[in-house]
Design an enzyme around this catalytic site. Sequence first.
Site, short mmCIF file in Angstrom:
data_model
loop_
_atom_site.label_atom_id
_atom_site.label_comp_id
_atom_site.label_asym_id
_atom_site.label_seq_id
_atom_site.Cartn_x
_atom_site.Cartn_y
_atom_site.Cartn_z
N ASP A 300 0.84 -1.20 0.00
CA ASP A 300 0.00 0.00 0.00
C ASP A 300 0.87 1.25 0.00
O ASP A 300 0.57 2.23 -0.68
CB ASP A 300 -0.91 0.03 1.24
CG ASP A 300 -1.91 -1.11 1.25
OD1 ASP A 300 -2.19 -1.67 0.19
OD2 ASP A 300 -2.41 -1.42 2.35
P1 AP5 Z 1 -0.77 -5.94 3.77
O1 AP5 Z 1 -1.04 -7.08 2.86
O2 AP5 Z 1 -0.01 -6.14 5.02
O3 AP5 Z 1 -0.07 -4.81 3.09
P2 AP5 Z 1 0.36 -4.66 1.69
O4 AP5 Z 1 0.40 -3.20 1.52
O5 AP5 Z 1 -0.32 -5.48 0.70
O6 AP5 Z 1 1.89 -5.16 1.98
P3 AP5 Z 1 2.59 -6.54 1.87
O7 AP5 Z 1 3.55 -6.60 3.00
O8 AP5 Z 1 1.65 -7.65 1.66
O9 AP5 Z 1 3.38 -6.18 0.63
P4 AP5 Z 1 3.13 -6.72 -0.82
O10 AP5 Z 1 3.31 -8.19 -0.82
O11 AP5 Z 1 1.90 -6.15 -1.40
O12 AP5 Z 1 4.31 -6.04 -1.52
P5 AP5 Z 1 5.79 -6.53 -1.64
O13 AP5 Z 1 6.21 -7.48 -0.58
O14 AP5 Z 1 5.99 -6.93 -3.03
O15 AP5 Z 1 -2.16 -5.22 3.99
C1 AP5 Z 1 -2.36 -4.28 4.97
C2 AP5 Z 1 -3.69 -3.56 4.82
O16 AP5 Z 1 -4.62 -4.24 4.00
C3 AP5 Z 1 -4.34 -3.43 6.17
O17 AP5 Z 1 -4.20 -2.09 6.60
C4 AP5 Z 1 -5.79 -3.83 5.94
O18 AP5 Z 1 -6.70 -2.94 6.52
C5 AP5 Z 1 -5.90 -3.86 4.45
N1 AP5 Z 1 -6.90 -4.82 3.98
C6 AP5 Z 1 -6.97 -6.15 4.21
N2 AP5 Z 1 -8.08 -6.67 3.67
C7 AP5 Z 1 -8.75 -5.66 3.06
C8 AP5 Z 1 -9.96 -5.56 2.33
N3 AP5 Z 1 -10.73 -6.63 2.09
N4 AP5 Z 1 -10.31 -4.34 1.85
C9 AP5 Z 1 -9.53 -3.24 2.06
N5 AP5 Z 1 -8.37 -3.27 2.75
C10 AP5 Z 1 -7.98 -4.47 3.25
O19 AP5 Z 1 6.57 -5.18 -1.31
C11 AP5 Z 1 6.21 -3.93 -1.82
C12 AP5 Z 1 7.42 -3.04 -1.74
O20 AP5 Z 1 7.86 -2.98 -0.38
C13 AP5 Z 1 8.62 -3.52 -2.51
O21 AP5 Z 1 8.57 -3.16 -3.85
C14 AP5 Z 1 9.73 -2.84 -1.75
O22 AP5 Z 1 9.86 -1.51 -2.11
C15 AP5 Z 1 9.27 -2.90 -0.34
N6 AP5 Z 1 9.81 -4.07 0.38
C16 AP5 Z 1 9.16 -5.23 0.67
N7 AP5 Z 1 9.94 -6.06 1.37
C17 AP5 Z 1 11.12 -5.41 1.55
C18 AP5 Z 1 12.34 -5.72 2.23
N8 AP5 Z 1 12.53 -6.89 2.85
N9 AP5 Z 1 13.34 -4.80 2.22
C19 AP5 Z 1 13.17 -3.61 1.60
N10 AP5 Z 1 12.04 -3.27 0.96
C20 AP5 Z 1 11.04 -4.14 0.92
#
Ligand code: AP5
Length: 346
Positions: A300
């Site tokens: 997000d």
């Molecule tokens: P959540 O799934 O935790 O958040 P997200 O934003 O999707 O983050 P993720 O940790 O899952 O990341 P990702 O897998 O999308 O991205 P990636 O790992 O590729 O969701 C949280 C929110 O969802 C909550 O607030 C909740 O309210 C809401 N929600 C749930 N259900 C819902 C519903 N039905 N309707 C509405 N809202 C809902 O990473 C992305 C970027 O992060 C990368 O490109 C990089 O820049 C960085 N990054 C990731 N890992 C690393 C690392 N190890 N080191 C450095 N940078 C990193």
Amino acid sequence: MTSKLQEGILVGCGNPLLDISAPVPLQFLEGYGMNVDDAILAEERHMPIYRELVDGYQAEYLAGGSVQNSLRIAQWILRQPNVAVFFGCVGQDDYADILREKARAAGVDAHYQVSPDTPTGTCAVLITGTHRSLCANLAAANKFTIDHLEQPANKALIDNAQYYYISGFFLTVNPPSIMRVAATANAKQRPFLMNLSAPFISQYFMEPLMAVMPYVDIIFGNEAEAHAFATAQGWPADADLREIGKRLVALPKINSERPRIAILTQGCDPVLLIQHDKVQEFPVTRLAVHEIVDTNGAGDAFVGGFLSQYVQGKSLDVCIRCGNYAAGHIIKNPGCTYSGEPEFNE
Ligand code: AP5
Ligand code: NA
């Protein structure tokens, strides 16, 4: 930020949820039939989770809801309030007041529809070590209706915006509203951005997703979401992320003069930007283990950072770098929250 942006230049629609986050033992998840990295909608059997978290664990309340998260992050980086307008439905309760206050403090101009007899939606964030499992009880968020967008003041906000962002999550709530916003964007030749949001969207909501896809100018997703989409489309099982991206941008599009762009994140591996049959990689600065608080909201925040630059007309290169900056920042903070002043330099 250099010049002042038009207020309300960006409109987002989604589920305003209050996150109830707590570390829990694995048995807690098992008791509810959940896995460590799930993102699901609550069924009847999940309903006791929220009470149990608050009563028995060190639960924290955090502003959540995917689109609101992204808009709060965009506002933080922009440092000019009310650039982003948000629509979604809440109840008439304390949780709604918390969300309203968090949105206001972040500078997001939230115009909530209020469902008086349904509680504000919540999302259980069940933390087990470095994993998090999400269980959303949409409640009032599920009561959103298109009449809210038809209110003259809200319609004016939509008509005046230049950029539109809606999550895939919102497809479970009100596809007609999504189609309305998408059609407005298309009629005015303004970009419409969407997110694949979670694997279950492609698994169970492919029909409304494909109905809106022809309007989508930019599609965001992570690895698991891209693979779930590919599987649901029946694309070859061995298609890698690059191939899936190329197929995503090649799906039919109404405004063929503005070809679709796909932006796929893959944790600490490079972000992929797919245009036509060209794939570009943008490296992610790997964080040291001790710097990571939790990755909740990383996806997000990536979108939020991207949007903050996109609405200023910056190049995709700058937008993606800011997305990575924002995601890196919120990983160092609990949930999708930030601290201090933004430090993004183009
Ligand atoms: P959540 O799934 O935790 O958040 P997200 O934003 O999707 O983050 P993720 O940790 O899952 O990341 P990702 O897998 O999308 O991205 P990636 O790992 O590729 O969701 C949280 C929110 O969802 C909550 O607030 C909740 O309210 C809401 N929600 C749930 N259900 C819902 C519903 N039905 N309707 C509405 N809202 C809902 O990473 C992305 C970027 O992060 C990368 O490109 C990089 O820049 C960085 N990054 C990731 N890992 C690393 C690392 N190890 N080191 C450095 N940078 C990193
Ligand atoms: Na975080």
